[in-house]
Enzyme design. Structure first.
Site, PDB file in Angstrom:
ATOM      1  N   CYS A  83       0.820  -1.218   0.000  1.00 39.71           N
ATOM      2  CA  CYS A  83       0.000   0.000   0.000  1.00 39.71           C
ATOM      3  C   CYS A  83       0.849   1.263   0.000  1.00 39.71           C
ATOM      4  O   CYS A  83       0.327   2.362  -0.213  1.00 39.71           O
ATOM      5  CB  CYS A  83      -0.912   0.011   1.224  1.00 39.71           C
ATOM      6  SG  CYS A  83      -1.740  -1.557   1.531  1.00 39.71           S
ATOM      7  N   CYS A 206     -13.612   0.528   8.279  1.00 42.46           N
ATOM      8  CA  CYS A 206     -12.771  -0.084   7.254  1.00 42.46           C
ATOM      9  C   CYS A 206     -12.874   0.698   5.949  1.00 42.46           C
ATOM     10  O   CYS A 206     -13.966   1.126   5.557  1.00 42.46           O
ATOM     11  CB  CYS A 206     -13.207  -1.524   6.993  1.00 42.46           C
ATOM     12  SG  CYS A 206     -13.363  -2.552   8.481  1.00 42.46           S
ATOM     13  N   LYS A 329     -10.310   6.020   4.242  1.00 39.55           N
ATOM     14  CA  LYS A 329     -11.610   5.586   4.738  1.00 39.55           C
ATOM     15  C   LYS A 329     -12.763   6.074   3.870  1.00 39.55           C
ATOM     16  O   LYS A 329     -13.713   5.331   3.614  1.00 39.55           O
ATOM     17  CB  LYS A 329     -11.804   6.103   6.179  1.00 39.55           C
ATOM     18  CG  LYS A 329     -13.178   5.831   6.771  1.00 39.55           C
ATOM     19  CD  LYS A 329     -13.426   4.338   6.906  1.00 39.55           C
ATOM     20  CE  LYS A 329     -14.903   4.011   7.003  1.00 39.55           C
ATOM     21  NZ  LYS A 329     -15.627   4.150   5.753  1.00 39.55           N
ATOM     22  N   HIS A 333      -9.188   3.627  -1.352  1.00 42.51           N
ATOM     23  CA  HIS A 333      -7.849   3.048  -1.229  1.00 42.51           C
ATOM     24  C   HIS A 333      -7.521   2.141  -2.410  1.00 42.51           C
ATOM     25  O   HIS A 333      -7.481   0.914  -2.278  1.00 42.51           O
ATOM     26  CB  HIS A 333      -7.756   2.280   0.084  1.00 42.51           C
ATOM     27  CG  HIS A 333      -6.400   1.724   0.385  1.00 42.51           C
ATOM     28  ND1 HIS A 333      -5.231   2.272  -0.089  1.00 42.51           N
ATOM     29  CD2 HIS A 333      -6.019   0.627   1.123  1.00 42.51           C
ATOM     30  CE1 HIS A 333      -4.195   1.559   0.340  1.00 42.51           C
ATOM     31  NE2 HIS A 333      -4.650   0.558   1.059  1.00 42.51           N
TER      32      HIS A 333
END
Length: 390
Positions: A83, A206, A329, A333
């Site tokens: 990431c 998440c 969030k 992502h």
């Protein structure tokens, strides 16, 4: 050693785009970052971050997108750091400029995540964790961060509501971002009562899996003078750590983040990050990750992160706004694009381009990009033109 400046930055919308490909998303980001009169021959180097979710174009993924935007013949390197891929790509671009090897470098990232099955996506997310003892034993990333959240709440006697306060703040910011994947608000109560994904994390704690791309142009001081907008890269820090959570001494901190921040602060001359920074984009793949970032980055002492969010310090109108973009969030992502996307928000804030999210005259901001559950971290400090020391 020459200074490095961000002279252009852009991103695609983040979300689910079944009609788009990784090439078309990258073109959208690049065309927003690059001036229309930019000669492709002036770009000396390119670094592109991507994990390759779904297995598409694992080999030569970087050249596959740079040739699509017309950068034929430009040396291009694909960067994979989970990431933290495009945050690491940006660091490589800064290093290339500072070393004198290049005057204008493209750093970017791209990921398409929503066209694979839930099982395949779970697999590709899991490859950034420790494979032998975590992923193949059935642990998911939500499960890993849930362990971190549970340990943090118990160790510091913090309320789970702090996780929901982070989520509500991020969604409030993301609702003002037209490029956010989840561009809608959510209340603390909604986050608290949402379905549990991995206790104590609910669905609203998440981040989503997203498609998207981001691109940043980094220039030497001489070349930057010809651009209308310039943001100085004041400091860069990076670190790595044990990939597996089970291998670490504590679950309530990410040492790589702390080390990366220390390097960036030393380079930028920052003694007190809470006082010296005007905003920060931190890696909040899960709400607990943002609370840990407050402490790892020195915004507060250990165990005080819940108070920071409860007191509104990190809200858009607080003393140190965090994730004005909506963060992972709410903004989304797309793994390979996330770090560069954070830099886009920093560039927009420091050049007055952030629209409804615009802060009042920010001078210095930070981006913080983490790979996996903390196996890698990259921190950049950016300064607006004219700031003392810039």
């Amino acid at each position: 050693m020459t200074d490095a400046y961000v002279v252009g930055a852009g991103q695609s919308s983040f979300g689910s785009f079944p009609e788009e490909t990784y090439r078309t998303l990258f073109r959208e980001a690049y065309e927003e970052a690059a001036p229309t009169d930019l000669d492709p021959g002036d770009v000396d180097e390119a670094f592109v971050g991507t994990l390759g979710v779904g297995g598409r174009q694992l080999g030569l993924a970087g050249p596959a997108v740079t040739e699509h935007v017309g950068l034929h013949g430009v040396p291009c390197t694909r960067v994979e750091n989970a990431c933290a891929a495009s945050g690491s790509a940006l660091r490589q671009a800064v290093m290339a400029v500072r070393s004198g090897m290049a005057d204008l470098v493209l750093a970017g990232g791209v990921e398409v995540m929503t066209d694979a099955s839930a099982e395949a996506t779970k697999y590709w997310l899991g490859v950034s964790g420790e494979t032998e003892w975590e992923r193949m034993a059935g642990t998911t990333f939500a499960g890993v961060y849930a362990q971190m959240a549970d340990a943090y709440l118990r160790e510091h006697d913090a309320p789970r509501e702090a996780l929901s306060q982070v989520a509500a703040k991020s969604h409030a910011n993301g609702a003002r971002n037209p490029k956010a994947h989840l561009g809608f608000g959510c209340t603390v109560e909604e986050a608290e009562s949402a379905a549990v994904v991995a206790d104590p994390l609910t669905m609203y704690h998440c981040c989503p899996t997203s498609d998207g791309a981001a691109a940043v142009l980094v220039a030497s001081e001489t070349v930057a003078a010809s651009f209308d907008d310039r943001v100085r890269v004041a400091g860069v820090g990076a670190a790595s750590d044990r990939v597996g959570l089970f291998q670490r001494d504590a679950y309530t901190a990410i040492p790589a983040s702390e080390s990366a921040a220390r390097g960036a602060y030393d380079a930028a001359g920052i003694a007190d990050p809470r006082a010296d920074l005007d905003f920060a984009e931190v890696h909040d793949c899960f709400a607990i990750a943002e609370l840990l970032a407050y402490e790892d980055l020195g915004f507060c002492d250990r165990g005080e992160a819940a108070d920071l969010v409860a007191d509104g310090v990190t809200a858009a109108g607080g003393d140190l706004p965090v994730n004005t973009s909506g963060g992972l969030k709410s903004k989304g992502h797309p793994i390979g694009a996330t770090g560069a996307g954070q830099a886009v928000e920093a560039f927009d804030q420091l050049t007055g381009r952030a629209g409804d999210r615009q802060l009042t005259d920010p001078e210095r901001g930070l981006t913080h990009n983490v790979g996996g559950s903390g196996g890698a971290a990259v921190v950049h400090v950016f300064e607006a033109e004219g700031v003392t020391g810039a």
